[in-house]
Design an enzyme around this catalytic site. Structure first.
Site, short mmCIF file in Angstrom:
data_model
loop_
_atom_site.label_atom_id
_atom_site.label_comp_id
_atom_site.label_asym_id
_atom_site.label_seq_id
_atom_site.Cartn_x
_atom_site.Cartn_y
_atom_site.Cartn_z
N ASP A 238 -8.79 7.92 -10.28
CA ASP A 238 -9.99 7.81 -9.45
C ASP A 238 -10.08 9.07 -8.58
O ASP A 238 -9.31 10.02 -8.77
CB ASP A 238 -9.97 6.50 -8.64
CG ASP A 238 -8.93 6.49 -7.53
OD1 ASP A 238 -8.14 7.44 -7.42
OD2 ASP A 238 -8.90 5.50 -6.76
N HIS A 239 -11.00 9.05 -7.63
CA HIS A 239 -11.20 10.23 -6.77
C HIS A 239 -9.93 10.60 -6.00
O HIS A 239 -9.63 11.78 -5.84
CB HIS A 239 -12.35 9.98 -5.79
CG HIS A 239 -12.17 8.72 -4.99
ND1 HIS A 239 -12.29 7.46 -5.54
CD2 HIS A 239 -11.84 8.53 -3.70
CE1 HIS A 239 -12.08 6.55 -4.62
NE2 HIS A 239 -11.79 7.17 -3.49
N CYS B 120 -4.00 6.94 -8.78
CA CYS B 120 -4.97 6.57 -7.75
C CYS B 120 -4.29 6.86 -6.41
O CYS B 120 -3.31 7.61 -6.36
CB CYS B 120 -5.45 5.12 -7.90
SG CYS B 120 -4.22 3.84 -7.58
N THR C 106 -2.52 4.92 -4.39
CA THR C 106 -1.18 4.32 -4.29
C THR C 106 -0.48 4.19 -5.63
O THR C 106 0.72 3.92 -5.67
CB THR C 106 -1.28 2.90 -3.70
OG1 THR C 106 -2.14 2.14 -4.58
CG2 THR C 106 -1.85 2.91 -2.29
N HIS D 232 14.21 0.10 -19.16
CA HIS D 232 14.23 -1.36 -19.02
C HIS D 232 12.91 -2.02 -19.40
O HIS D 232 12.91 -3.13 -19.92
CB HIS D 232 14.58 -1.76 -17.58
CG HIS D 232 16.02 -1.50 -17.23
ND1 HIS D 232 16.63 -2.07 -16.13
CD2 HIS D 232 16.96 -0.74 -17.84
CE1 HIS D 232 17.90 -1.67 -16.07
NE2 HIS D 232 18.12 -0.86 -17.10
N ARG E 279 -1.21 9.44 -2.62
CA ARG E 279 -0.98 9.34 -1.18
C ARG E 279 0.45 8.93 -0.87
O ARG E 279 0.82 8.76 0.29
CB ARG E 279 -1.97 8.33 -0.57
CG ARG E 279 -3.42 8.79 -0.68
CD ARG E 279 -4.42 7.71 -0.30
NE ARG E 279 -5.79 8.22 -0.43
CZ ARG E 279 -6.86 7.45 -0.58
NH1 ARG E 279 -6.74 6.13 -0.60
NH2 ARG E 279 -8.06 8.00 -0.69
N HIS F 17 16.85 -6.13 -22.79
CA HIS F 17 15.52 -5.80 -22.29
C HIS F 17 14.44 -6.10 -23.33
O HIS F 17 13.30 -6.39 -22.99
CB HIS F 17 15.47 -4.32 -21.89
CG HIS F 17 16.50 -3.97 -20.87
ND1 HIS F 17 16.48 -4.50 -19.60
CD2 HIS F 17 17.61 -3.20 -20.95
CE1 HIS F 17 17.52 -4.04 -18.92
NE2 HIS F 17 18.23 -3.26 -19.73
C1 RB5 Z 1 -9.23 4.48 -3.00
O1 RB5 Z 1 -9.51 4.73 -1.66
C2 RB5 Z 1 -7.93 3.68 -3.11
O2 RB5 Z 1 -8.13 2.37 -2.70
C3 RB5 Z 1 -7.40 3.72 -4.54
O3 RB5 Z 1 -7.21 5.04 -4.91
C4 RB5 Z 1 -6.07 3.04 -4.79
O4 RB5 Z 1 -5.12 3.44 -3.86
C5 RB5 Z 1 -6.10 1.59 -5.01
O5 RB5 Z 1 -5.07 0.97 -5.31
#
Ligand code: RB5
Length: 152
Positions: A13-14, A70, A72, A103, A114, A138
């Site tokens: 995603d962005h 993404c 997270t 595994h 992030r 496994h």
């Molecule tokens: C986008 O702001 C964020 O929510 C997405 O990239 C991700 O972390 C979601 O799990």
């Protein structure tokens, strides 16, 4: 173990766009073939679209593996895991990358831009590609997950 040329679908995603681009370049430099499922900018988009796109490429065997990013690594892994046959792992370091292969026989690796720095992500991705499913006990556990998909 994936040491030769591998076909890898990448998607983000962005929030994951920049790290996805960096990792895709890294993979190309290593000689791997990239199928880019987007996104193509930092304009806000919805991560399920890209997790699904990468998951479908992996499940249909258009590619060998998937890479998702993404913010997270969580949302996009949840989305990719809804595609039958996908085992997407949100990975944070070299150890979780190795164990995801050994595994869990993960076929999609997911990062959070992030959460993880670019160098750690590169090292983790390299380790993911260099690791192999350990089988044995496994295998049974992976089969139990596949059974859940059949009965869905
Ligand atoms: C986008 O702001 C964020 O929510 C997405 O990239 C991700 O972390 C979601 O799990």
């Amino acid at each position: 173990m994936y040491t030769l040329r591998v076909r890898i679908a990448v998607g983000a995603d962005h929030a994951g766009y920049r790290l996805k681009e960096l990792l895709a370049s890294h993979l190309r430099e290593l000689g791997h073939e990239i199928e880019d499922c987007g996104t193509d900018s930092e304009e806000s988009v919805d991560y399920p679209v890209y997790g699904k796109a990468v998951g479908e490429k992996v499940a249909s065997k258009d590619v060998d593996l998937g890479l998702c990013v993404c913010g997270t690594g969580i949302g996009i892994s949840i989305a990719a895991n809804k595609v039958i046959g996908v085992r997407a792992a949100a990975v944070h370091d070299v150890t979780s990358a190795r164990l995801a292969r050994e595994h869990n026989n993960a076929n999609v690796i997911c990062f959070g831009s992030r959460i993880i720095g670019p160098e750690v992500a590169k090292d983790a991705l390299d380790r993911f590609l260099a690791s192999a499913f350990a089988g044995g006990r496994h295998e049974r556990r992976i089969d139990e997950i596949a059974e859940m998909e059949i009965n869905r």
